[in-house]
Write an enzyme that holds these catalytic residues in place. Sequence first.
Site, PDB file in Angstrom:
ATOM      1  N   ALA A  41       7.581 -12.330   9.633  1.00 54.48           N
ATOM      2  CA  ALA A  41       6.446 -12.107  10.530  1.00 54.48           C
ATOM      3  C   ALA A  41       5.277 -11.599   9.692  1.00 54.48           C
ATOM      4  O   ALA A  41       5.481 -11.043   8.606  1.00 54.48           O
ATOM      5  CB  ALA A  41       6.825 -11.076  11.578  1.00 54.48           C
TER       6      ALA A  41
ATOM      7  N   GLY B 102      11.650 -12.950   9.832  1.00 52.45           N
ATOM      8  CA  GLY B 102      11.432 -14.032  10.799  1.00 52.45           C
ATOM      9  C   GLY B 102      11.578 -15.409  10.170  1.00 52.45           C
ATOM     10  O   GLY B 102      11.898 -16.379  10.867  1.00 52.45           O
TER      11      GLY B 102
ATOM     12  N   GLU C 115      15.165 -16.100  10.298  1.00 57.08           N
ATOM     13  CA  GLU C 115      15.517 -16.318  11.710  1.00 57.08           C
ATOM     14  C   GLU C 115      15.073 -17.703  12.180  1.00 57.08           C
ATOM     15  O   GLU C 115      15.762 -18.359  12.971  1.00 57.08           O
ATOM     16  CB  GLU C 115      14.886 -15.222  12.572  1.00 57.08           C
ATOM     17  CG  GLU C 115      15.551 -13.866  12.326  1.00 57.08           C
ATOM     18  CD  GLU C 115      14.803 -12.698  12.933  1.00 57.08           C
ATOM     19  OE1 GLU C 115      13.559 -12.656  12.793  1.00 57.08           O
ATOM     20  OE2 GLU C 115      15.439 -11.828  13.547  1.00 57.08           O
TER      21      GLU C 115
ATOM     22  N   GLU D 117      13.778  -6.413   7.345  1.00 59.71           N
ATOM     23  CA  GLU D 117      13.029  -5.606   8.323  1.00 59.71           C
ATOM     24  C   GLU D 117      13.363  -4.127   8.224  1.00 59.71           C
ATOM     25  O   GLU D 117      12.520  -3.265   8.447  1.00 59.71           O
ATOM     26  CB  GLU D 117      13.328  -6.096   9.752  1.00 59.71           C
ATOM     27  CG  GLU D 117      12.786  -7.473  10.088  1.00 59.71           C
ATOM     28  CD  GLU D 117      13.779  -8.595   9.811  1.00 59.71           C
ATOM     29  OE1 GLU D 117      14.692  -8.431   8.965  1.00 59.71           O
ATOM     30  OE2 GLU D 117      13.634  -9.660  10.442  1.00 59.71           O
TER      31      GLU D 117
HETATM   32  N1  CO8 Z   1       3.291 -10.677   6.069  1.00 61.31           N
HETATM   33  C1  CO8 Z   1       2.032 -10.693   5.616  1.00 61.31           C
HETATM   34  N2  CO8 Z   1       1.707 -10.949   4.331  1.00 61.31           N
HETATM   35  C2  CO8 Z   1       2.715 -11.196   3.467  1.00 61.31           C
HETATM   36  C3  CO8 Z   1       4.060 -11.199   3.877  1.00 61.31           C
HETATM   37  C4  CO8 Z   1       4.329 -10.930   5.247  1.00 61.31           C
HETATM   38  N3  CO8 Z   1       5.581 -10.948   5.742  1.00 61.31           N
HETATM   39  N4  CO8 Z   1       4.844 -11.474   2.807  1.00 61.31           N
HETATM   40  C5  CO8 Z   1       4.001 -11.646   1.762  1.00 61.31           C
HETATM   41  N5  CO8 Z   1       2.723 -11.480   2.158  1.00 61.31           N
HETATM   42  C6  CO8 Z   1       1.519 -11.575   1.351  1.00 61.31           C
HETATM   43  C7  CO8 Z   1       1.372 -10.363   0.446  1.00 61.31           C
HETATM   44  O1  CO8 Z   1       0.785  -9.272   1.163  1.00 61.31           O
HETATM   45  C8  CO8 Z   1       0.478 -10.903  -0.632  1.00 61.31           C
HETATM   46  O2  CO8 Z   1      -0.831 -10.925  -0.154  1.00 61.31           O
HETATM   47  P1  CO8 Z   1      -2.067 -10.366  -1.074  1.00 61.31           P
HETATM   48  O3  CO8 Z   1      -2.082 -11.313  -2.248  1.00 61.31           O
HETATM   49  O4  CO8 Z   1      -3.243 -10.488  -0.189  1.00 61.31           O
HETATM   50  O5  CO8 Z   1      -1.707  -8.995  -1.463  1.00 61.31           O
HETATM   51  C9  CO8 Z   1       0.928 -12.353  -0.769  1.00 61.31           C
HETATM   52  O6  CO8 Z   1       1.624 -12.668   0.446  1.00 61.31           O
HETATM   53  C10 CO8 Z   1       1.899 -12.572  -1.920  1.00 61.31           C
HETATM   54  O7  CO8 Z   1       2.958 -11.648  -1.775  1.00 61.31           O
HETATM   55  P2  CO8 Z   1       3.476 -10.737  -2.975  1.00 61.31           P
HETATM   56  O8  CO8 Z   1       2.340 -10.395  -3.904  1.00 61.31           O
HETATM   57  O9  CO8 Z   1       4.227  -9.586  -2.384  1.00 61.31           O
HETATM   58  O10 CO8 Z   1       4.463 -11.754  -3.701  1.00 61.31           O
HETATM   59  P3  CO8 Z   1       5.749 -11.425  -4.582  1.00 61.31           P
HETATM   60  O11 CO8 Z   1       6.155 -12.726  -5.186  1.00 61.31           O
HETATM   61  O12 CO8 Z   1       5.495 -10.258  -5.470  1.00 61.31           O
HETATM   62  O13 CO8 Z   1       6.871 -10.947  -3.522  1.00 61.31           O
HETATM   63  C11 CO8 Z   1       8.135 -11.110  -1.455  1.00 61.31           C
HETATM   64  C12 CO8 Z   1       7.356 -11.849  -2.574  1.00 61.31           C
HETATM   65  C13 CO8 Z   1       9.391 -10.454  -2.044  1.00 61.31           C
HETATM   66  C14 CO8 Z   1       8.498 -12.140  -0.420  1.00 61.31           C
HETATM   67  C15 CO8 Z   1       7.222 -10.004  -0.870  1.00 61.31           C
HETATM   68  O14 CO8 Z   1       5.967 -10.596  -0.532  1.00 61.31           O
HETATM   69  C16 CO8 Z   1       7.784  -9.379   0.387  1.00 61.31           C
HETATM   70  O15 CO8 Z   1       8.659  -8.540   0.322  1.00 61.31           O
HETATM   71  N6  CO8 Z   1       7.242  -9.776   1.568  1.00 61.31           N
HETATM   72  C17 CO8 Z   1       7.610  -9.167   2.829  1.00 61.31           C
HETATM   73  C18 CO8 Z   1       8.949  -9.662   3.290  1.00 61.31           C
HETATM   74  C19 CO8 Z   1       9.336  -8.981   4.579  1.00 61.31           C
HETATM   75  O16 CO8 Z   1       9.483  -7.778   4.663  1.00 61.31           O
HETATM   76  N7  CO8 Z   1       9.543  -9.791   5.633  1.00 61.31           N
HETATM   77  C20 CO8 Z   1       9.951  -9.303   6.927  1.00 61.31           C
HETATM   78  C21 CO8 Z   1       8.760  -9.154   7.805  1.00 61.31           C
HETATM   79  S1  CO8 Z   1       9.160  -8.422   9.330  1.00 61.31           S
HETATM   80  C22 CO8 Z   1       9.774  -9.689  10.242  1.00 61.31           C
HETATM   81  O17 CO8 Z   1       9.849 -10.800   9.828  1.00 61.31           O
HETATM   82  C23 CO8 Z   1      10.168  -9.321  11.602  1.00 61.31           C
HETATM   83  C24 CO8 Z   1      10.488 -10.551  12.388  1.00 61.31           C
HETATM   84  C25 CO8 Z   1      11.055 -10.117  13.670  1.00 61.31           C
HETATM   85  C26 CO8 Z   1      10.721 -11.081  14.706  1.00 61.31           C
HETATM   86  C27 CO8 Z   1       9.431 -10.778  15.245  1.00 61.31           C
HETATM   87  C28 CO8 Z   1       8.967 -11.787  16.139  1.00 61.31           C
HETATM   88  C29 CO8 Z   1       7.557 -11.960  16.065  1.00 61.31           C
END
Ligand code: CO8
Length: 257
Positions: free
Chosen positions: A65, A108, A111, A131
């Site tokens: 998400a 997500g 999922e 999450e």
């Molecule tokens: N949301 C928003 N932006 C994101 C997300 C995200 N989930 N993941 C990555 N980005 C963005 C980063 O903020 C970054 O943006 P910026 O360059 O502007 O800073 C860009 O993408 C690149 O990301 P990274 O620099 O972090 O890239 P890395 O290669 O270093 O790392 C990862 C990649 C490991 C994937 C890392 O980005 C990460 O941990 N992302 C978050 C993953 C996460 O926690 N996902 C779960 C989110 S919560 C969820 O999904 C709940 C769903 C429940 C259902 C809800 C229904 C709506």
Amino acid sequence: MSYETILVETRDAVGIIRLNRPKALNALSRQLIADLNAALDDFEADAGIGAIVLTGSEKAFAAGADIKEMQALGYVDVFMDDFVARWEQLSRVRKPVIAAVAGFALGGGCELALMCDLVIAADNAKFGQPEITLGLMPGAGGTQRLARSVGKAKTMDMVLTGRMIDASEAERIGLVSRVVPTDELVETAIAVAQKMAGLSLPAVMMAKEAVNRAFESPLADGIRTERRLFHSLFATEDAREGMEAFLDKRPAAFRNR
Ligand code: CO8
């Protein structure tokens, strides 16, 4: 039709949806879910489409998400809006949907893959439910579909620690159907989808419905559903054609596909 956050194309009878927010690793924003749902509706309604492939980029299927959007929300916002409900549309598509996953499929994103009928993974794929590391928990089936798909041990491991698993572990535990080299991912998924799209569409749709019943009902109910659907296929011209073609030793020419 063109969209803001996805790319859509068709290849013969296969509809292809590519998540396309590269700067945010395909984070599933409100706009992306709206675009995805609209494209799914179009393919579902298009009689010329027999199967759908859902994919992302080589770096990310979807990193979950959109945390920037979610961060602004409070309890009443998420309860009243019930935004997770909109994500569920993918799980209600009646035609077969194949997730072609390369890179991150997190939260997500994982999922979403689990809502598809089968997952084909690139060898660089990483699946996870992180999450919990945000102080949240899965909200779009990650505790339910994942547990039904791979069992309690791996689900608890992933959901309670946020540990990511790689493609080979995902294949070993039954989360994915096949693992292929990253540069062959999309073509493999399209070939599998084309195989399905060349079959009798009512048979494919009923078989999908029957398998999904296994996750929603006691065994006796599931068996009864399977039996009824099996019987009903004897009313289709495609079943006549399929059996006749086998006996004539020629390829079947299905009409309802
Ligand atoms: N949301 C928003 N932006 C994101 C997300 C995200 N989930 N993941 C990555 N980005 C963005 C980063 O903020 C970054 O943006 P910026 O360059 O502007 O800073 C860009 O993408 C690149 O990301 P990274 O620099 O972090 O890239 P890395 O290669 O270093 O790392 C990862 C990649 C490991 C994937 C890392 O980005 C990460 O941990 N992302 C978050 C993953 C996460 O926690 N996902 C779960 C989110 S919560 C969820 O999904 C709940 C769903 C429940 C259902 C809800 C229904 C709506």
